[in-house]
Enzyme design. Structure first.
Site, short mmCIF file in Angstrom:
data_model
loop_
_atom_site.label_atom_id
_atom_site.label_comp_id
_atom_site.label_asym_id
_atom_site.label_seq_id
_atom_site.Cartn_x
_atom_site.Cartn_y
_atom_site.Cartn_z
N LYS A 161 0.89 -1.23 0.10
CA LYS A 161 0.27 -0.04 -0.08
C LYS A 161 0.98 1.42 0.10
O LYS A 161 0.47 2.41 -0.66
CB LYS A 161 -0.99 -0.36 1.57
CG LYS A 161 -2.20 0.54 1.29
CD LYS A 161 -3.45 0.61 2.29
CE LYS A 161 -2.84 -0.51 3.51
NZ LYS A 161 -3.89 -0.76 4.81
N GLU A 218 2.03 -0.95 26.05
CA GLU A 218 2.94 -0.26 25.52
C GLU A 218 2.72 1.31 25.27
O GLU A 218 3.22 2.29 25.48
CB GLU A 218 4.11 -0.51 24.04
CG GLU A 218 4.41 -2.52 24.94
CD GLU A 218 5.59 -2.29 23.59
OE1 GLU A 218 4.79 -2.97 22.06
OE2 GLU A 218 6.64 -3.27 23.66
C1 LIG Z 1 2.01 -1.26 18.87
C2 LIG Z 1 2.41 -2.55 18.32
C3 LIG Z 1 3.47 -3.35 18.88
C4 LIG Z 1 3.17 -4.74 18.78
N1 LIG Z 1 4.49 -4.88 19.52
C5 LIG Z 1 4.99 -6.19 19.34
C6 LIG Z 1 6.03 -6.84 20.03
O1 LIG Z 1 7.09 -6.48 20.44
N2 LIG Z 1 6.90 -7.92 19.21
C7 LIG Z 1 6.12 -9.09 18.08
O2 LIG Z 1 6.78 -10.00 17.97
N3 LIG Z 1 5.24 -8.24 17.74
C8 LIG Z 1 4.76 -7.46 18.29
N4 LIG Z 1 3.13 -6.75 17.12
C9 LIG Z 1 2.27 -7.70 16.65
C10 LIG Z 1 2.99 -7.45 14.72
O3 LIG Z 1 3.13 -6.05 14.79
C11 LIG Z 1 2.26 -8.78 14.05
O4 LIG Z 1 2.47 -9.27 14.16
C12 LIG Z 1 3.27 -8.50 12.79
O5 LIG Z 1 3.67 -6.80 12.30
C13 LIG Z 1 2.43 -9.21 11.68
O6 LIG Z 1 3.27 -9.14 10.70
P1 LIG Z 1 2.74 -9.21 8.78
O7 LIG Z 1 3.62 -9.89 7.98
O8 LIG Z 1 1.68 -10.33 8.77
O9 LIG Z 1 1.54 -7.55 8.48
P2 LIG Z 1 2.28 -6.27 8.79
O10 LIG Z 1 3.47 -6.06 9.48
O11 LIG Z 1 1.14 -5.24 9.13
O12 LIG Z 1 2.27 -6.58 7.75
C14 LIG Z 1 1.16 -6.35 7.00
C15 LIG Z 1 1.98 -4.95 5.45
O13 LIG Z 1 0.59 -4.88 4.20
C16 LIG Z 1 0.54 -3.88 3.97
N5 LIG Z 1 -0.73 -3.61 3.52
C17 LIG Z 1 -2.47 -4.04 4.17
N6 LIG Z 1 -3.20 -4.24 3.15
C18 LIG Z 1 -3.04 -3.80 2.17
C19 LIG Z 1 -3.24 -4.03 1.06
N7 LIG Z 1 -4.92 -4.17 1.13
N8 LIG Z 1 -2.84 -3.63 -0.25
C20 LIG Z 1 -1.73 -3.51 -0.35
N9 LIG Z 1 -0.92 -3.65 1.60
C21 LIG Z 1 -1.24 -3.39 2.72
C22 LIG Z 1 0.37 -3.31 4.59
O14 LIG Z 1 0.75 -1.41 5.33
C23 LIG Z 1 1.98 -3.59 6.22
O15 LIG Z 1 2.87 -3.01 5.31
C24 LIG Z 1 2.98 -5.16 18.39
C25 LIG Z 1 2.03 -4.39 16.72
C26 LIG Z 1 1.40 -3.11 17.49
C27 LIG Z 1 -0.08 -2.73 16.72
#
Ligand SMILES: Cc1cc2nc3c(=O)[nH]c(=O)nc-3n(C[C@H](O)[C@H](O)[C@H](O)COP(=O)(O)OP(=O)(O)OC[C@H]3O[C@@H](n4cnc5c(N)ncnc54)[C@H](O)[C@@H]3O)c2cc1C
Length: 394
Positions: free
Chosen positions: A32, A162
């Site tokens: 995105k 946090e």
């Molecule tokens: C404040 C906070 C603190 C956290 N702390 C921790 C921690 O300390 N340790 C830990 O292990 N986990 C932590 N987490 C959880 C962790 O961030 C998530 O589990 C992790 O980001 C998941 O990774 P992912 O690759 O599945 O998704 P994401 O990292 O969310 O990546 C998804 C990507 O897809 C993109 N995207 C989404 N929808 C679309 C679309 N329709 N079209 C194109 N692009 C799109 C987004 O922009 C993003 O770049 C935390 C979460 C939050 C919110």
């Protein structure tokens, strides 16, 4: 040459892309935004610790190799039978797909929650939280409405705790900036469960609770939110709390595109995958990170975390290569490293490989995990660049 498409440049998708680049396999990554943001640290800028710049990196800075094609687009649908995905700007076809679009908020059907709460899930939402709080502090001088200085954070998991830890340190600074009496500030953390930070053991939960309380956070467990209105939170007890800032951190489910496309999903909308991380419906689609329902050793889906997403992203590339060559794939085994929660800039709680960590030690360990991710993405030069940017904003 097979076309490999990665959807999402979060912890899962970007880990996969970095490994694809190292393995010199051509791929296209669709995201995105043109940048990757550090979701696990979003509470820091949302809670005023630093400016926003250090919390993201341009994809072109990480994926510099000729193997990588970066496409900025928002995915709107998946057509697995046609081997293509539909974006806002057009269609993207693939031979193999790595789906890593992360999560969507879970509102548990609580009336008004979606309409009236702020979320912490991207750089934009982090900015929204910070400016919303600041605007209310600034406006307090004119109307002296106490609800402007009352902040309710729903959910006391990692994100909620946090965020409260950061806000507790930041709000007094904001109060002095806008000449607001700081004894009028209320920061309330509501949790429906009997404890905070359910992933940690009781001793660490108690430590976290003590740290938050000493910082002035009102942590209220066993408090179920049943309705949210404009500037009002209603609890199961009938109590109503007036607050101009209501932030929801209480739960996530998978990005809905999977269930909309008819994938076999669990009740949280996560696509069921086999031991190799392939969708149980489509062997040419790997689903990783928060969107993936991978059954752990205890027979339950592994909880969504960045460390899980990163490890899946890394593993999936090995399996993709094996699949392309017609060789056997390897089962995914999650290597749980532990959980760390920062509570403000200088202290934290957590466990690392079974060892409890508290205070400054836990905080330093969290810093180390941040450094590890940056080095994985862009080596020591990216770490050095980002470290220079992490300067306190108050
Ligand atoms: C404040 C906070 C603190 C956290 N702390 C921790 C921690 O300390 N340790 C830990 O292990 N986990 C932590 N987490 C959880 C962790 O961030 C998530 O589990 C992790 O980001 C998941 O990774 P992912 O690759 O599945 O998704 P994401 O990292 O969310 O990546 C998804 C990507 O897809 C993109 N995207 C989404 N929808 C679309 C679309 N329709 N079209 C194109 N692009 C799109 C987004 O922009 C993003 O770049 C935390 C979460 C939050 C919110």
């Amino acid at each position: 040459m097979s076309k490999v498409l990665i959807l999402g440049a979060g912890y899962g998708g970007l880990a996969a892309a970095v490994k694809m680049q190292k393995a010199k396999i051509p791929f296209t990554i669709v995201n995105k935004h043109s940048y990757h943001y550090f979701t696990t640290l979003l509470h820091e800028p949302a809670g005023g610790r630093n400016d926003f710049e250090p919390y993201s990196v341009e994809l072109s800075e990480v994926l510099k190799g000729p193997e990588a094609t970066i496409v900025k687009d928002e995915i709107k649908g998946i057509k697995p039978a046609e081997k293509k995905v539909i974006g806002k700007n057009g269609e993207h076809s693939y031979d193999y797909l790595i789906y890593a679009l992360g999560n969507a908020p879970e509102f548990f059907g609580i009336p008004g929650l979606q309409e009236h709460s702020l979320l912490l899930r991207s750089l934009e939402t982090a900015k929204e939280i910070r400016s919303h709080i600041e605007e209310n502090f600034a406006a307090y001088a004119a109307d002296k409405d106490p609800s402007r200085l009352r902040i309710v954070v729903g959910g006391a998991g990692l994100t909620g705790v946090e965020l409260c830890g950061e806000l507790a340190e930041y709000l007094p600074h904001l109060a002095s900036k806008y000449r607001v009496p700081d004894n009028k500030i209320e920061l309330i953390n509501l949790e429906a469960a009997p404890t905070i930070l359910p992933m940690l053991d009781q001793r660490l939960q108690e430590t976290a609770l003590e740290v938050l309380t000493n910082k002035g956070v009102q942590v209220r467990t066993n408090e179920k939110i049943v309705r949210v209105g404009e500037n009002e939170v209603e609890l199961a007890t009938g109590e109503k709390i007036n607050a101009r800032t209501i932030i929801w951190t209480g739960g996530v489910r998978a990005n809905p595109l999977l269930s909309e496309a008819g994938f076999d999903c669990d009740p949280r909308g996560r696509a069921k995958v086999n031991e190799f991380l392939q969708s149980v419906d489509y062997p040419d689609i790997f689903v990783i990170g928060d969107s993936s329902c991978f059954i752990g050793e205890d027979g339950r889906p592994l909880p969504p975390t960045a460390q899980l997403a990163g490890q899946m992203g890394d593993h999936v590339v090995d399996n993709l290569q094996a699949l392309m060559k017609g060789e056997p794939m390897k089962k995914f085994v999650f290597n749980y490293m532990g959980t760390l929660a920062s509570i403000g800039a200088e202290v934290g709680v957590g466990n690392v490989k079974g060892f409890r960590a508290k205070g400054v030690t836990a905080s330093l360990m969290k810093e180390a995990s941040k450094a590890k991710w940056l080095i994985n993405l862009g080596g020591l030069s990216l770490l050095a660049k980002k470290n220079k940017q992490f300067t306190k904003s108050y």
